[in-house]
Design a protein around this motif. Structure first.
Motif, PDB file in Angstrom:
ATOM      1  N   ASP A   1      -3.267  -9.729  -4.870  1.00 45.31           N
ATOM      2  CA  ASP A   1      -2.128 -10.192  -4.075  1.00 45.31           C
ATOM      3  C   ASP A   1      -2.516 -10.510  -2.638  1.00 45.31           C
TER       4      ASP A   1
ATOM      5  N   GLY B   1       0.363 -12.300 -12.182  1.00 43.79           N
ATOM      6  CA  GLY B   1      -0.029 -11.725 -10.885  1.00 43.79           C
ATOM      7  C   GLY B   1      -1.085 -10.644 -10.995  1.00 43.79           C
TER       8      GLY B   1
ATOM      9  N   ALA C   1      -8.945 -10.312  -2.685  1.00 43.05           N
ATOM     10  CA  ALA C   1      -8.730 -10.354  -4.140  1.00 43.05           C
ATOM     11  C   ALA C   1      -7.306  -9.886  -4.441  1.00 43.05           C
TER      12      ALA C   1
HETATM   13  C1  FAD Z   1       9.282  -5.431  -7.577  1.00 44.53           C
HETATM   14  C2  FAD Z   1       8.033  -6.032  -8.129  1.00 44.53           C
HETATM   15  C3  FAD Z   1       8.008  -6.512  -9.434  1.00 44.53           C
HETATM   16  C4  FAD Z   1       6.857  -7.111  -9.950  1.00 44.53           C
HETATM   17  N1  FAD Z   1       6.861  -7.577 -11.232  1.00 44.53           N
HETATM   18  C5  FAD Z   1       5.731  -8.162 -11.737  1.00 44.53           C
HETATM   19  C6  FAD Z   1       5.666  -8.630 -13.079  1.00 44.53           C
HETATM   20  O1  FAD Z   1       6.619  -8.508 -13.841  1.00 44.53           O
HETATM   21  N2  FAD Z   1       4.516  -9.219 -13.509  1.00 44.53           N
HETATM   22  C7  FAD Z   1       3.401  -9.364 -12.679  1.00 44.53           C
HETATM   23  O2  FAD Z   1       2.346  -9.879 -13.096  1.00 44.53           O
HETATM   24  N3  FAD Z   1       3.442  -8.932 -11.416  1.00 44.53           N
HETATM   25  C8  FAD Z   1       4.570  -8.336 -10.937  1.00 44.53           C
HETATM   26  N4  FAD Z   1       4.584  -7.875  -9.676  1.00 44.53           N
HETATM   27  C9  FAD Z   1       3.395  -8.129  -8.873  1.00 44.53           C
HETATM   28  C10 FAD Z   1       2.315  -7.111  -9.147  1.00 44.53           C
HETATM   29  O3  FAD Z   1       2.869  -5.846  -8.914  1.00 44.53           O
HETATM   30  C11 FAD Z   1       1.155  -7.421  -8.214  1.00 44.53           C
HETATM   31  O4  FAD Z   1       0.634  -8.716  -8.547  1.00 44.53           O
HETATM   32  C12 FAD Z   1       0.041  -6.400  -8.304  1.00 44.53           C
HETATM   33  O5  FAD Z   1       0.485  -5.135  -7.903  1.00 44.53           O
HETATM   34  C13 FAD Z   1      -1.096  -6.819  -7.373  1.00 44.53           C
HETATM   35  O6  FAD Z   1      -2.060  -5.832  -7.357  1.00 44.53           O
HETATM   36  P1  FAD Z   1      -3.001  -5.629  -6.103  1.00 44.53           P
HETATM   37  O7  FAD Z   1      -3.869  -4.491  -6.454  1.00 44.53           O
HETATM   38  O8  FAD Z   1      -3.632  -6.930  -5.751  1.00 44.53           O
HETATM   39  O9  FAD Z   1      -2.045  -5.260  -4.878  1.00 44.53           O
HETATM   40  P2  FAD Z   1      -1.036  -3.994  -4.731  1.00 44.53           P
HETATM   41  O10 FAD Z   1      -0.608  -3.503  -6.051  1.00 44.53           O
HETATM   42  O11 FAD Z   1       0.009  -4.455  -3.774  1.00 44.53           O
HETATM   43  O12 FAD Z   1      -1.931  -2.898  -4.070  1.00 44.53           O
HETATM   44  C14 FAD Z   1      -2.325  -2.964  -2.724  1.00 44.53           C
HETATM   45  C15 FAD Z   1      -2.659  -1.559  -2.257  1.00 44.53           C
HETATM   46  O13 FAD Z   1      -3.244  -1.658  -0.955  1.00 44.53           O
HETATM   47  C16 FAD Z   1      -2.786  -0.575  -0.171  1.00 44.53           C
HETATM   48  N5  FAD Z   1      -2.927  -0.966   1.232  1.00 44.53           N
HETATM   49  C17 FAD Z   1      -2.286  -1.945   1.897  1.00 44.53           C
HETATM   50  N6  FAD Z   1      -2.711  -2.002   3.173  1.00 44.53           N
HETATM   51  C18 FAD Z   1      -3.633  -1.033   3.331  1.00 44.53           C
HETATM   52  C19 FAD Z   1      -4.433  -0.588   4.438  1.00 44.53           C
HETATM   53  N7  FAD Z   1      -4.372  -1.180   5.646  1.00 44.53           N
HETATM   54  N8  FAD Z   1      -5.278   0.445   4.268  1.00 44.53           N
HETATM   55  C20 FAD Z   1      -5.372   1.071   3.038  1.00 44.53           C
HETATM   56  N9  FAD Z   1      -4.629   0.691   1.959  1.00 44.53           N
HETATM   57  C21 FAD Z   1      -3.781  -0.360   2.107  1.00 44.53           C
HETATM   58  C22 FAD Z   1      -1.351  -0.370  -0.618  1.00 44.53           C
HETATM   59  O14 FAD Z   1      -0.915   0.951  -0.367  1.00 44.53           O
HETATM   60  C23 FAD Z   1      -1.431  -0.677  -2.119  1.00 44.53           C
HETATM   61  O15 FAD Z   1      -1.600   0.489  -2.898  1.00 44.53           O
HETATM   62  C24 FAD Z   1       5.709  -7.253  -9.143  1.00 44.53           C
HETATM   63  C25 FAD Z   1       5.728  -6.759  -7.842  1.00 44.53           C
HETATM   64  C26 FAD Z   1       6.873  -6.148  -7.327  1.00 44.53           C
HETATM   65  C27 FAD Z   1       6.862  -5.625  -5.926  1.00 44.53           C
END
Ligand code: FAD
Length: 506
Positions: free
Chosen positions: A285, A297, A283
């Motif tokens: 990213d 995102g 789910a």
């Molecule tokens: C610089 C930057 C700018 C952005 N700007 C935007 C924007 O303007 N608009 C937008 O919609 N999106 C933006 N994004 C994207 C947005 O941040 C992501 O879509 C969002 O964070 C995804 O959430 P997530 O929970 O799926 O993944 P993430 O936020 O990446 O969380 C994943 C988590 O899993 C943890 N993890 C990874 N591997 C393991 C493991 N093996 N064991 C335990 N924990 C683990 C990590 O520590 C992290 O905390 C941006 C991203 C970046 C990097």
């Protein structure tokens, strides 16, 4: 080894936190771990879409998000000779309580979700990394390493990878993540800007380059986004470089100062080949990454989570058949592909160096944009698409219309609109909601009780009378995530009984 968990949530970004909130609301046995010691402090995703606000409202999170964010932002498109004002709110969407794009930094969004969980006794196990996952019979053996370096083995029935673009779960499940990186390097900064009108987002689309400023509440007033010019040296992002780009694209009327975060990054467009492999789910990213065009995102990730959580709960409880879980990929993979397509098109037009597209961008678009934006219906359509209000699951195996579908109003697989206003709040989960529209005398208590016999506590009955989204006499079943699983015209409950026998058997 301790008793098996129902669900291990890997990753406590917005996707994992939203999933945990849903699992907690049903009292399922789960753990949520994240390898990083602290939550995100950078702004990252900037905006929350209306559909995400609607979906989180059922968990009591949305009021807090709205209180901390800015719902009244306008977009100022700075064209060569004029400025076009585009409202990002109040554009005639009558069927949502949240007709606006809420500006709030990801750090704040995560803080609200984490506080919500803490208030309900959920501990996010920070500093705990998933090292390996191995299927063994009906369970997954998960190898975890805690912050002190100690290793632990946990058995879980299902593992959900909310662990971001470099997902360990995806790799361990052997799921491909095909796609490509875009050639451009982007520069991003959270900082102060003198000379920029506050309360609005600003876009400068010029022959010299593109610069965007988005309003943040914290940790700085502005988020700046631009591209590294081809003639700029690679290396650290500096305030001087950013100022030079602004001077080139905007002129010297804006002064940058006090950056709290500056970084560069490459964007990718990648999608997971599958969202599920046996007991592993992806789910957020972990399943799709793309350009930030349209602020999709984080929102898509949260909505993935809220599509999946209740299905896991019902299957773990033995309330629903195992094949309910197959509908997760059936429903969310097309949404993910759609987001990749939409953001790729927007990005290609915005960033292309092709002379024809550049000319269209800098000469034709400025003339066309004001005309298009004046068309309220077109703006409304754009807002519903970007706001993720148009997402539906009409082709899902778990969406079904009775033999006589209502003439008008929402269909099976559509989101339940908030029309009349308050309908979503009134019918919010946990659990399914049975909607009965038309005079109460048409729905005798004993018929309804016979239909729901044996499903105590799983379906709440809502007698809507004429206060319904359908002009006809109709009935429907709203799922725990606010989408209509079943809809039919009239009072014959036979089709609904068949539906319940299949998806919520006694
Ligand atoms: C610089 C930057 C700018 C952005 N700007 C935007 C924007 O303007 N608009 C937008 O919609 N999106 C933006 N994004 C994207 C947005 O941040 C992501 O879509 C969002 O964070 C995804 O959430 P997530 O929970 O799926 O993944 P993430 O936020 O990446 O969380 C994943 C988590 O899993 C943890 N993890 C990874 N591997 C393991 C493991 N093996 N064991 C335990 N924990 C683990 C990590 O520590 C992290 O905390 C941006 C991203 C970046 C990097």
């Amino acid at each position: 080894m301790t008793a098996p968990l129902d669900v291990l949530v890997v990753g406590a970004g917005p996707t994992g936190l939203a999933l945990a909130a849903q699992l907690r609301s049903y009292g399922t046995g789960f753990r949520i771990v994240d390898r990083s010691l602290d939550r995100v402090r950078e702004s990252r995703a900037l905006a929350i879409q209306p559909r995400t606000l609607e979906m989180l409202a059922g968990y009591g999170v949305t009021d807090e998000l709205v209180a901390r964010g800015n719902p009244a932002v306008q977009l100022r498109m700075h064209l060569s000779r004029r400025v076009v004002r585009v409202p990002l709110f109040d554009i005639g969407c009558r069927d949502t309580a949240y007709p606006f794009l809420l500006f709030l930094s990801q750090a704040e969004t995560e803080r609200v979700l984490a506080e919500h969980l803490a208030g309900r006794g959920v501990t996010v196990e920070r500093g705990t990394e998933v090292l390996g996952l191995e299927r063994q019979g009906e369970h997954v053996i998960c190898r975890l390493r805690g912050s002190g370096g100690t290793e632990e083995t946990v058995r879980a029935r299902y593992v959900v990878g909310c662990d971001g673009a470099h997902s360990t779960v995806r790799v361990q499940a052997g799921i491909d993540f095909a796609g490509h990186a875009y050639p451009q390097t982007f520069l991003l900064a959270d900082l102060e800007v003198d000379g920029l009108e506050t309360g609005a987002a600003h876009s400068y689309v010029t022959a010299a380059g593109l610069v965007f400023f988005f309003p943040l509440v914290s940790p700085a007033t502005w988020r700046m986004l631009t591209m590294r010019p081809p003639d700029a040296p690679a290396g650290q992002v500096t305030q001087a470089l950013l100022q030079e780009i602004v001077d080139r694209c905007v002129g010297d009327r804006l002064v940058l100062r006090d950056p709290v975060w500056m970084t560069d990054f490459r964007l990718h467009k990648r999608g997971a080949a599958r969202y599920r492999a046996g007991p592993f789910f992806l789910a957020g990213d972990a399943a799709h990454i793309h350009s930030p065009a349209g602020a999709q995102g984080m929102n898509t990730g949260i909505q993935d989570a809220l599509n999946l959580g209740w299905k896991l709960v019902y299957v773990c409880q033995g309330t629903a058949p195992e094949n309910l879980l197959e509908t997760y990929e059936a429903e969310r993979a097309p949404v993910g592909r759609g987001v990749l397509r939409l953001t790729d098109r927007a990005f290609t037009v915005a960033m292309s160096t092709n002379p024809a597209i550049r000319a269209a961008r800098t000469h034709i678009a400025p003339r066309l944009a004001p005309l298009l934006l004046r068309a309220r219906s077109l703006r409304g359509w754009g807002f519903r698409t970007v706001g993720e209000l148009a997402i539906h699951y009409r082709r899902s195996p778990v969406s079904s219309a009775g033999s006589r579908a209502p003439w008008r109003g929402p269909r099976a697989g559509d989101r339940l609109p908030d029309l009349p206003r308050g309908l979503q709040a009134r019918t919010a989960g946990p659990g399914y909601g049975l909607l009965l529209a038309g005079p109460p005398s048409l729905w005798p208590g004993e018929r309804v009780a016979a239909l729901l016999d044996g499903r105590d506590g799983l379906v709440t009955v809502h007698r809507l009378g004429g206060d319904s989204p359908w002009p006809d006499i109709a009935h429907g079943l709203v799922r725990p995530d606010g989408y209509l699983g079943y809809v039919a015209r009239g009072t014959d409950l036979t089709g609904l009984r068949t539906y319940l026998d299949r998806w919520l058997p006694v």
